[in-house]
Design an enzyme around this catalytic site. Sequence first.
Site, short mmCIF file in Angstrom:
data_model
loop_
_atom_site.label_atom_id
_atom_site.label_comp_id
_atom_site.label_asym_id
_atom_site.label_seq_id
_atom_site.Cartn_x
_atom_site.Cartn_y
_atom_site.Cartn_z
N ASP A 65 -7.98 -5.39 0.15
CA ASP A 65 -8.46 -6.25 -0.92
C ASP A 65 -8.10 -7.71 -0.74
OD1 ASP A 65 -9.62 -4.23 -2.45
OD2 ASP A 65 -7.63 -3.56 -3.07
N HIS B 188 0.85 -1.18 0.00
CA HIS B 188 0.00 0.00 0.00
C HIS B 188 0.89 1.23 0.00
CE1 HIS B 188 -3.11 2.84 1.20
NE2 HIS B 188 -3.96 1.94 0.76
N1 ACO Z 1 4.25 -7.66 -4.71
C1 ACO Z 1 5.60 -7.63 -4.85
N2 ACO Z 1 6.37 -6.54 -4.69
C2 ACO Z 1 5.75 -5.40 -4.37
C3 ACO Z 1 4.36 -5.34 -4.20
C4 ACO Z 1 3.60 -6.50 -4.37
N3 ACO Z 1 2.27 -6.49 -4.23
N4 ACO Z 1 4.01 -4.06 -3.88
C5 ACO Z 1 5.14 -3.37 -3.85
N5 ACO Z 1 6.20 -4.16 -4.15
C6 ACO Z 1 7.62 -3.77 -4.15
C7 ACO Z 1 7.96 -2.94 -5.39
O1 ACO Z 1 8.40 -3.76 -6.44
C8 ACO Z 1 9.04 -2.06 -4.84
O2 ACO Z 1 10.22 -2.82 -4.76
P1 ACO Z 1 11.68 -2.11 -4.98
O3 ACO Z 1 11.79 -1.09 -3.89
O4 ACO Z 1 12.65 -3.23 -4.89
O5 ACO Z 1 11.61 -1.50 -6.36
C9 ACO Z 1 8.61 -1.76 -3.42
O6 ACO Z 1 7.81 -2.91 -3.04
C10 ACO Z 1 7.78 -0.50 -3.26
O7 ACO Z 1 6.64 -0.59 -4.13
P2 ACO Z 1 6.05 0.59 -5.01
O8 ACO Z 1 5.45 0.05 -6.26
O9 ACO Z 1 7.05 1.69 -5.14
O10 ACO Z 1 4.91 1.09 -4.04
P3 ACO Z 1 3.72 2.03 -4.44
O11 ACO Z 1 3.38 2.78 -3.22
O12 ACO Z 1 3.99 2.81 -5.67
O13 ACO Z 1 2.54 1.00 -4.82
C11 ACO Z 1 0.71 -0.47 -4.65
C12 ACO Z 1 1.55 0.61 -3.95
C13 ACO Z 1 0.22 0.02 -6.04
C14 ACO Z 1 -0.54 -0.74 -3.82
C15 ACO Z 1 1.57 -1.74 -4.81
O14 ACO Z 1 1.96 -2.20 -3.52
C16 ACO Z 1 0.86 -2.85 -5.58
O15 ACO Z 1 0.89 -2.87 -6.81
N6 ACO Z 1 0.15 -3.79 -4.86
C17 ACO Z 1 -0.61 -4.80 -5.52
C18 ACO Z 1 -1.93 -4.23 -6.00
C19 ACO Z 1 -2.90 -3.97 -4.86
O16 ACO Z 1 -3.10 -4.78 -3.98
N7 ACO Z 1 -3.56 -2.79 -4.94
C20 ACO Z 1 -4.56 -2.39 -3.95
C21 ACO Z 1 -4.10 -1.22 -3.16
S1 ACO Z 1 -5.22 -0.88 -1.86
C22 ACO Z 1 -6.47 -0.09 -2.56
O17 ACO Z 1 -6.43 0.56 -3.56
C23 ACO Z 1 -7.73 -0.24 -1.88
#
Ligand code: ACO
Length: 432
Positions: free
Chosen positions: A367, A309
């Site tokens: 979720d 998140h």
């Molecule tokens: N699985 C694996 N790796 C992940 C995940 C994941 N679900 N989420 C983040 N990471 C990793 C990224 O690759 C990144 O790694 P790095 O630092 O080595 O490059 C690090 O964790 C930080 O992630 P970001 O993408 O920079 O985080 P951001 O804040 O931009 O994204 C998000 C947040 C979109 C929710 C992301 O965690 C994701 O895609 N999760 C899966 C989709 C999801 O569940 N969305 C629902 C969100 S809640 C809502 O809207 C109600």
Amino acid sequence: MKTDKTFTLRNDETGEEFKLPVLDGIEGPSVIDVRKLYGETGYFTFDPSYTSTASCKSRLTFIDGDEGVLMHRGYTIEELTENSTFLEVAYLLLEGDLPNKKQYDEFEHHITYHTLVHEQLHKFFQGFRRDAHPMAVMCGVVAALSSFYHDSLDIWDPKQREISAHRLIAKIPTLAAMAHKYALGQPFVYPRNDLNYAENFLHMCFAVPAEPYHVSPVLARAMDKILILHADHEQNASTSTVRLAGSSQANPFACISSGITSLWGPAHGGANQAVLAMLREIGSVDRIPEFIEKAKDKDDPFRLMGFGHRVYKNYDPRAGVLKASCDEVLDELGVENEPLLAIARELEKAALADDYFVERKLFPNVDFYSGIILKAMGFPEEMFTVLFAVGRTVGWVAQWKEMIEEPTLRIGRPRQLYTGPAKRDYVPIDKR
Ligand code: ACO
């Protein structure tokens, strides 16, 4: 709130210094007020995904992502899901305080008596293919509300704002249920005024004219909780979309429709649908390690859906409530062994024990468990994000209202760092 604190910005080239005011909120980090930065220095700030930018002031919702805290108007989400109904939380978000009995009854009455949609709106549905994603249908029919309720489109009239707010909160479950029924090829079910908000929604989704439908109080309470958990979440993508659309003084129905479009994406509200697809793809507990490795592999686009998140760097408190609710719902429905729930639980355990997820503070979000509950209740996966939209509508409306009622409202207009070609001479087509 203005403070005596300042932040000094120094231009290392010229040695010039600029003092920027610091503002304090009631909770959370202080902010550096950069509103006059461009005028005084000629510089913009650069923050493409808004990781360090507060786009507005708000009195509605507070999140402490490090501690895993979510509060609406000062009440924790755990207290609200335990003690309140969705309509009580809706009143709280809209009006600022929990209602007394009289206020609650009046509010419930207003919502209940606005649940019908214009009969002509039914015809809109016929224009969609039966296999249309219900979020596509929702974007269309919610925007279409603005063509039916001309009497509540004057955003500067507080009474009209209130009526629009009530109409949106009341009609969104009716439209969502209609989208569900349309996909099934079943007749639309009209709302029933003797049922509460969640009961009525389940009734409109699952009743058929051929036989009586009994709404289970356990499922109705679980649905009510799901709606509370999704009611608001400060300045996320869809809420920011609603605010930006509303800042141009667009009508509230059009603004909420824009929120629905933003919510649809798999990185936001679409994640609950993606979670079930992922659990199904994993298929069995013994394949979890393989998928954990895929999620960690930077060359593989696979991510653990329902994990991570932007704000929570701790357990999403909404996921905790839903995890507990899962058992109640499955018990009520007599589902003894839900294989996807077993995979979800083991996947959570495995991820929380893995350094990759620990270091990046990736925890289950709202979720992760909601899809399992909704599937057990009988909702098809395409409807999951629609249910999110039903709950979130009150948050969007409350945020929109708060913005419109702000005396300093100006159209939202971010700036950019231009990286295209510099000025160049036009070349006629025969010379290119
Ligand atoms: N699985 C694996 N790796 C992940 C995940 C994941 N679900 N989420 C983040 N990471 C990793 C990224 O690759 C990144 O790694 P790095 O630092 O080595 O490059 C690090 O964790 C930080 O992630 P970001 O993408 O920079 O985080 P951001 O804040 O931009 O994204 C998000 C947040 C979109 C929710 C992301 O965690 C994701 O895609 N999760 C899966 C989709 C999801 O569940 N969305 C629902 C969100 S809640 C809502 O809207 C109600």
